[in-house]
Design a protein around this motif. Sequence first.
Motif, PDB file in Angstrom:
ATOM      1  N   THR A  11      41.639  53.811  22.326  1.00 33.69           N
ATOM      2  CA  THR A  11      40.325  53.401  21.839  1.00 33.69           C
ATOM      3  C   THR A  11      39.422  54.606  21.624  1.00 33.69           C
ATOM      4  N   VAL A  13      36.296  54.152  21.849  1.00 40.70           N
ATOM      5  CA  VAL A  13      35.089  53.655  22.517  1.00 40.70           C
ATOM      6  C   VAL A  13      35.154  53.989  24.012  1.00 40.70           C
ATOM      7  N   LYS A  14      33.983  54.130  24.666  1.00 40.90           N
ATOM      8  CA  LYS A  14      33.979  54.286  26.125  1.00 40.90           C
ATOM      9  C   LYS A  14      34.231  52.911  26.735  1.00 40.90           C
ATOM     10  N   ALA A  15      35.500  52.533  26.806  1.00 38.57           N
ATOM     11  CA  ALA A  15      35.850  51.132  27.065  1.00 38.57           C
ATOM     12  C   ALA A  15      35.769  50.756  28.538  1.00 38.57           C
ATOM     13  N   LYS A  22      41.905  56.462  26.729  1.00 35.35           N
ATOM     14  CA  LYS A  22      40.489  56.681  26.367  1.00 35.35           C
ATOM     15  C   LYS A  22      40.172  58.152  26.122  1.00 35.35           C
ATOM     16  N   VAL A  44      38.685  48.010  19.677  1.00 35.88           N
ATOM     17  CA  VAL A  44      37.359  48.387  19.170  1.00 35.88           C
ATOM     18  C   VAL A  44      36.322  47.293  19.428  1.00 35.88           C
ATOM     19  N   GLN A  49      34.343  51.122  13.771  1.00 33.01           N
ATOM     20  CA  GLN A  49      35.217  51.912  14.651  1.00 33.01           C
ATOM     21  C   GLN A  49      36.677  51.782  14.223  1.00 33.01           C
ATOM     22  N   HIS A  75      32.196  43.899  26.891  1.00 32.83           N
ATOM     23  CA  HIS A  75      30.942  44.657  26.734  1.00 32.83           C
ATOM     24  C   HIS A  75      29.772  43.756  26.349  1.00 32.83           C
TER      25      HIS A  75
END
Length: 272
Positions: A11, A13-15, A22, A44, A49, A75
């Motif tokens: 990802t 993204v800061k998942a 990550k 995503v 993204q 999220h």
Amino acid sequence: MPRFKAAMVATPVKARFEAVAKEDFAKVLAILKGLDFDGVEVSVLEPEQLVFSAAMAKEYSLEIPAVGTGLNFLHYGLSLTHPDPGVRGRAQERLKQLIDAAARVGAGGVIIGLIRGRGDEAPSLEAAYELLKGQLAELCAHAERQGVRLFLEPLNRYESRLVNTVADGLRLLDEIGCGALYLLLDTFHMNIEERVVEDSIRQAGTRIGHFHIADSNRLAPGLGHLNFGSILAALADTGYTGYVSAEVIVKPDLETAARLTANVLRVATSGL
Ligand code: LER
Ligand code: MN
């Protein structure tokens, strides 16, 4: 010739999810390419993204076999079965945007995992199930028009009460009857929910559209106690030749996790 194509879930993204690579996205792509992976599965939030990830993956000649959507639940709380119609609508809208983006970038399919909700938000589990059925029917019609597949993933009971087993998944597929809807089987969830993992894989047969691999503890294959020789032999028996994508907790490090995945795919499928 290798039997399956290899991918790993990553990802940009800061998942808020642990079973995903990550690290810096370019670094992930370089490591996967270096180990002869065929693709990178991306998880995503926003369609942009996905577009960004696809452009980067192309630079490394890696395909995107599937798009993970569960971060939208983790999220933002977006759920297809939320009691608030506004939230349900936003979940549906986000998935349509991701389906459209998947079509644009040529991704293999869009995953319906945690974004279906946990099953305990609606007044009853039955009500949640009916909501899910209606939502999936609409989404699948949209996906079909866009030429994108949807991958419904049975999840273990600790993550959702909706669709835990392969049998649950096949029932829902039959009830919806939409040609673009397939199952995504994940060995981590199957190890918790299925009686015999290999039997369930054979039962799912040609309705398997995508496959997640992780060991019993969700570490990379080889670091737990699942038998990937017999699991991948069962998968081969179904005629599946698509992607096997490692959705693993990245320990001790990315390179080791990716290397273990590549090894298990090579060794377990060498005699098939
Ligand atoms: C996503 O593919 C998955 O397996 C889930 O555990 C996400 O929570
Ligand atoms: Mn999974």
